[in-house]
Design a protein around this motif. Sequence first.
Motif, PDB file in Angstrom:
ATOM      1  N   LYS A  50       0.782  -1.231  -0.153  1.00  0.00           N
ATOM      2  CA  LYS A  50      -0.127   0.103  -0.210  1.00  0.00           C
ATOM      3  C   LYS A  50       1.117   1.422   0.038  1.00  0.00           C
ATOM      4  N   ASN A  51       0.285   2.041  -1.112  1.00  0.00           N
ATOM      5  CA  ASN A  51       0.741   3.234  -0.690  1.00  0.00           C
ATOM      6  C   ASN A  51       2.479   2.814  -0.845  1.00  0.00           C
ATOM      7  N   HIS A  52       3.087   2.516  -1.661  1.00  0.00           N
ATOM      8  CA  HIS A  52       4.028   2.240  -2.637  1.00  0.00           C
ATOM      9  C   HIS A  52       4.371   1.956  -4.485  1.00  0.00           C
ATOM     10  N   SER A  53       5.338   2.476  -5.303  1.00  0.00           N
ATOM     11  CA  SER A  53       4.347   2.390  -6.638  1.00  0.00           C
ATOM     12  C   SER A  53       6.406   2.394  -7.203  1.00  0.00           C
ATOM     13  N   PHE A  78       0.039  10.961   1.649  1.00  0.00           N
ATOM     14  CA  PHE A  78      -1.651  11.314   1.160  1.00  0.00           C
ATOM     15  C   PHE A  78      -1.357  11.742  -0.010  1.00  0.00           C
ATOM     16  N   ARG A  79      -2.236  10.937  -0.879  1.00  0.00           N
ATOM     17  CA  ARG A  79      -2.325  11.288  -1.975  1.00  0.00           C
ATOM     18  C   ARG A  79      -3.459  12.640  -2.311  1.00  0.00           C
ATOM     19  N   ARG A  80      -3.999  12.983  -3.338  1.00  0.00           N
ATOM     20  CA  ARG A  80      -4.693  14.117  -3.755  1.00  0.00           C
ATOM     21  C   ARG A  80      -3.800  15.784  -3.886  1.00  0.00           C
ATOM     22  N   MET A  81      -4.469  16.592  -3.723  1.00  0.00           N
ATOM     23  CA  MET A  81      -3.271  18.436  -3.732  1.00  0.00           C
ATOM     24  C   MET A  81      -1.906  17.798  -3.418  1.00  0.00           C
ATOM     25  N   TRP A  85       3.738  17.243  -1.694  1.00  0.00           N
ATOM     26  CA  TRP A  85       4.789  17.426  -1.152  1.00  0.00           C
ATOM     27  C   TRP A  85       5.005  16.766   0.628  1.00  0.00           C
ATOM     28  N   THR A  86       4.272  15.372  -0.131  1.00  0.00           N
ATOM     29  CA  THR A  86       3.969  14.605   1.400  1.00  0.00           C
ATOM     30  C   THR A  86       4.983  12.420   0.301  1.00  0.00           C
ATOM     31  N   THR A  87       4.576  13.104  -1.319  1.00  0.00           N
ATOM     32  CA  THR A  87       5.353  11.977  -1.302  1.00  0.00           C
ATOM     33  C   THR A  87       7.257  12.018  -1.933  1.00  0.00           C
ATOM     34  N   ARG A  88       7.845  11.102  -1.264  1.00  0.00           N
ATOM     35  CA  ARG A  88       9.316  10.675  -1.346  1.00  0.00           C
ATOM     36  C   ARG A  88       9.702   9.497  -2.393  1.00  0.00           C
ATOM     37  N   SER A  89      10.918   9.138  -3.137  1.00  0.00           N
ATOM     38  CA  SER A  89      11.063   8.267  -3.929  1.00  0.00           C
ATOM     39  C   SER A  89      12.204   7.836  -3.205  1.00  0.00           C
ATOM     40  N   ILE A  90      12.145   6.460  -3.405  1.00  0.00           N
ATOM     41  CA  ILE A  90      13.718   5.495  -2.241  1.00  0.00           C
ATOM     42  C   ILE A  90      14.183   4.817  -3.142  1.00  0.00           C
ATOM     43  N   TYR A 114      15.685  10.522 -15.487  1.00  0.00           N
ATOM     44  CA  TYR A 114      14.385  10.456 -14.093  1.00  0.00           C
ATOM     45  C   TYR A 114      14.490  11.645 -13.428  1.00  0.00           C
ATOM     46  N   LYS A 115      15.188  12.501 -13.388  1.00  0.00           N
ATOM     47  CA  LYS A 115      14.925  13.680 -12.294  1.00  0.00           C
ATOM     48  C   LYS A 115      13.792  14.837 -13.160  1.00  0.00           C
ATOM     49  N   ASN A 116      14.688  14.786 -14.433  1.00  0.00           N
ATOM     50  CA  ASN A 116      13.479  15.842 -15.005  1.00  0.00           C
ATOM     51  C   ASN A 116      11.835  15.358 -14.349  1.00  0.00           C
ATOM     52  N   TRP A 117      11.603  14.588 -15.007  1.00  0.00           N
ATOM     53  CA  TRP A 117      10.312  13.591 -14.591  1.00  0.00           C
ATOM     54  C   TRP A 117       9.851  14.099 -13.157  1.00  0.00           C
ATOM     55  N   ALA A 118      10.581  13.344 -12.042  1.00  0.00           N
ATOM     56  CA  ALA A 118      10.152  13.463 -10.907  1.00  0.00           C
ATOM     57  C   ALA A 118       9.604  15.053 -10.397  1.00  0.00           C
ATOM     58  N   ARG A 119      10.796  15.880 -11.337  1.00  0.00           N
ATOM     59  CA  ARG A 119      11.160  17.192 -10.420  1.00  0.00           C
ATOM     60  C   ARG A 119       9.439  17.507 -10.289  1.00  0.00           C
ATOM     61  N   LYS A 120       8.366  17.291 -10.438  1.00  0.00           N
ATOM     62  CA  LYS A 120       7.365  17.661  -9.483  1.00  0.00           C
ATOM     63  C   LYS A 120       6.497  16.513  -9.383  1.00  0.00           C
ATOM     64  N   ARG A 121       6.755  15.505  -9.364  1.00  0.00           N
ATOM     65  CA  ARG A 121       6.170  14.156  -8.515  1.00  0.00           C
ATOM     66  C   ARG A 121       6.479  14.215  -6.832  1.00  0.00           C
ATOM     67  N   HIS A 122       7.982  14.579  -6.507  1.00  0.00           N
ATOM     68  CA  HIS A 122       8.211  14.179  -5.509  1.00  0.00           C
ATOM     69  C   HIS A 122       9.182  14.945  -4.959  1.00  0.00           C
ATOM     70  N   LEU A 123       8.723  14.756  -3.128  1.00  0.00           N
ATOM     71  CA  LEU A 123       9.503  16.205  -2.447  1.00  0.00           C
ATOM     72  C   LEU A 123      11.133  15.434  -2.903  1.00  0.00           C
TER      73      LEU A 123
END
Length: 190
Positions: A50-53, A78-81, A85-90, A114-123
Amino acid sequence: MTPLSQDLHTITTHIRQEIDEDHWRHFVETHERSNVFHTPEMFEVFRRTKNHSPMFWAAVDSENQIMAMFLPVEVRLFRRMISRWTTRSISYGSILHADHPPGVEGVISILDSYKNWARKRHLFTELRNVVDLNDLQPVLNKLGFHYEDHLNYLINLNCTADEVFQNIGRRTRKHIRKALRENEVSIMEV
């Protein structure tokens, strides 16, 4: 390992986000720095959590040979808006690459994409190195990744359970006692 230089960019690699599982498994099984976090099986564990992708990023050469592989796991609180700011990538096993210039080029290609893709998705993105990657550190630094030492706790277990408990910080002992009272934690000998 070849240090980062201008002539590395003459090697052509292609980024793939899917690859034949047998090919993936062979790369992991024959690589001296691989670990369980690079395996298709662990990818599946994270996919079902759960909550891992988990994500698969590979740099392949013109013959479709894997030069580098990166398996970050998106961890959402958290999901939504507010998810950005609450998603990290490990990346639990860090990046895995062939030990020659095309492998280093693969690292550069993957992490740039990856950095270009992740820039607006992960803290932030965290690479947890299970093995020593000092030879790759200049490349990672140049790509914007900053190294921090692991924080390890060494606890002498050649004493009684009470002595081990007394060697834990006072605040932590207080939290442990509270969790024990509320049946949130159990301690047992295995």
